[in-house]
Write a protein that holds these residues in place. Structure first.
Motif, mmCIF file in Angstrom:
data_model
loop_
_atom_site.group_PDB
_atom_site.id
_atom_site.type_symbol
_atom_site.label_atom_id
_atom_site.label_comp_id
_atom_site.label_asym_id
_atom_site.label_seq_id
_atom_site.Cartn_x
_atom_site.Cartn_y
_atom_site.Cartn_z
ATOM 1 N N PRO A 200 -108.781 -4.951 -57.088
ATOM 2 C CA PRO A 200 -107.642 -5.834 -56.811
ATOM 3 C C PRO A 200 -106.336 -5.061 -56.630
ATOM 4 C CG PRO A 200 -108.928 -6.648 -58.685
ATOM 5 C CD PRO A 200 -109.427 -5.268 -58.380
ATOM 6 N N ARG A 201 -106.197 -3.919 -57.286
ATOM 7 C CA ARG A 201 -104.952 -3.156 -57.192
ATOM 8 C C ARG A 201 -104.840 -2.415 -55.867
ATOM 9 N NH1 ARG A 201 -104.058 -0.001 -62.765
ATOM 10 N NH2 ARG A 201 -104.520 1.666 -61.305
ATOM 11 N N ALA A 202 -105.965 -2.181 -55.203
ATOM 12 C CA ALA A 202 -105.954 -1.454 -53.927
ATOM 13 C C ALA A 202 -105.809 -2.460 -52.791
ATOM 14 C CB ALA A 202 -107.227 -0.639 -53.767
ATOM 15 N N THR A 203 -104.606 -2.908 -52.562
ATOM 16 C CA THR A 203 -104.339 -3.891 -51.517
ATOM 17 C C THR A 203 -103.064 -3.507 -50.777
ATOM 18 O OG1 THR A 203 -105.392 -5.642 -52.823
ATOM 19 C CG2 THR A 203 -103.973 -6.339 -51.014
ATOM 20 N N ASP A 204 -103.118 -3.638 -49.451
ATOM 21 C CA ASP A 204 -101.976 -3.318 -48.587
ATOM 22 C C ASP A 204 -101.485 -1.897 -48.822
ATOM 23 O OD1 ASP A 204 -102.209 -5.917 -47.752
ATOM 24 O OD2 ASP A 204 -100.602 -6.672 -49.027
ATOM 25 N N ARG A 205 -102.444 -0.976 -48.892
ATOM 26 C CA ARG A 205 -102.101 0.422 -49.125
ATOM 27 C C ARG A 205 -102.903 1.316 -48.193
ATOM 28 N NH1 ARG A 205 -101.775 2.123 -55.332
ATOM 29 N NH2 ARG A 205 -100.889 3.921 -54.262
ATOM 30 N N ILE A 206 -102.463 2.564 -48.089
ATOM 31 C CA ILE A 206 -103.153 3.580 -47.295
ATOM 32 C C ILE A 206 -103.611 4.683 -48.237
ATOM 33 C CG2 ILE A 206 -102.887 5.355 -45.516
ATOM 34 C CD1 ILE A 206 -100.837 3.557 -44.162
ATOM 35 N N TYR A 207 -104.875 5.091 -48.090
ATOM 36 C CA TYR A 207 -105.426 6.166 -48.912
ATOM 37 C C TYR A 207 -106.043 7.226 -48.006
ATOM 38 C CZ TYR A 207 -105.145 2.873 -52.837
ATOM 39 O OH TYR A 207 -104.705 1.982 -53.783
#
Length: 244
Positions: A200-207
């Protein structure tokens, strides 16, 4: 069972992602272009676990296809290194507003020259493929959809025919210190995609995705030699010739 859709399921990265999802208990909707489906007989034998669940369906369908109805029961949608914007526009538009999460597997190629980058590095796409990926990233970011973008480094592993072809084209001589290179195994990319999709914390991000090995070009060629079964021959050239 969670239901996931994979666009580009018959490709190098997509096929491994399908295997990882099936092993994790996902019901699978696998999609790809008709031409790749027709040529996937050998691939089906290589990864039979992919051709199950909801089966493989054509990605390039009629313009009137109701993609919203196609994906409305999916919780996760994975886009595996897509390069053709026109094929994705109607799909992404129909997905907007649905209660699902999209994971786009792009490529570190969007950063331009250089081997090591951080997520804060500004894209500098030099190739047509890199520019196309950036356009797709921007389109996804503008939609009302929870999403994550992965930018893996040089991906290698079983069934990496395109990667090996590109590596052969890039074989060249270096003088002085070897250039560092970043690599990652395709299975690790697939597992990373599943991890960010379910976090849930990995949202709307780039990795960025890369392993911890510190390979230079010589190490990379050793790796390619092992993967392809072809011997690696090293030749020492005289100074003037090497410089030329």
């Amino acid at each position: 069972m969670p239901r996931s859709a994979v666009l580009g399921a018959c490709g190098f990265l997509g096929s491994h992602l399908c295997e990882v999802l099936v092993a994790a208990g996902h019901e699978l909707l696998a999609l790809d272009e008709p031409s790749r489906l027709d040529a996937s007989a050998e691939s089906r034998e290589s990864f039979p676990g992919v051709i199950r669940g909801l089966g493989v369906q054509p990605l390039a369908a009629e313009p009137a296809t109701n993609w919203r109805a196609c994906f409305e029961d999916c919780e996760l949608v994975f886009l595996c290194q897509p390069e053709r914007q026109r094929d994705l526009d109607p799909i992404l538009s129909d997905l907007s507003g649905l209660p699902l999460k999209v994971v786009l597997i792009s490529d570190a190629e969007v950063y331009g020259p250089g081997a090591v980058h951080s997520e804060e590095s500004l894209p500098d796409p030099r190739s047509r493929r890199a520019r196309a990926l950036i356009e797709i990233e921007e389109t996804l970011a503008d939609l009302d959809l929870p999403h994550v973008i992965l930018r893996p480094a040089g991906v290698y592993g079983p069934r990496c025919l395109r990667t090996l072809r590109e590596a052969r084209q890039r074989v060249h001589l270096h003088v002085g210190d070897p250039r560092p290179a970043a690599f990652v195994h395709v299975r690790d990319v697939a597992r990373a995609a599943l991890h960010v999709a379910t976090s849930p914390r990995a949202t709307d991000r780039i990795y960025n995705v890369a392993d911890e090995s510190d390979l230079d070009d010589a190490d990379a060629l050793d790796l390619l030699s092992d993967l392809t079964g072809h011997p690696l021959v090293s030749v020492d050239l005289p100074g003037p010739l090497a410089s030329a």
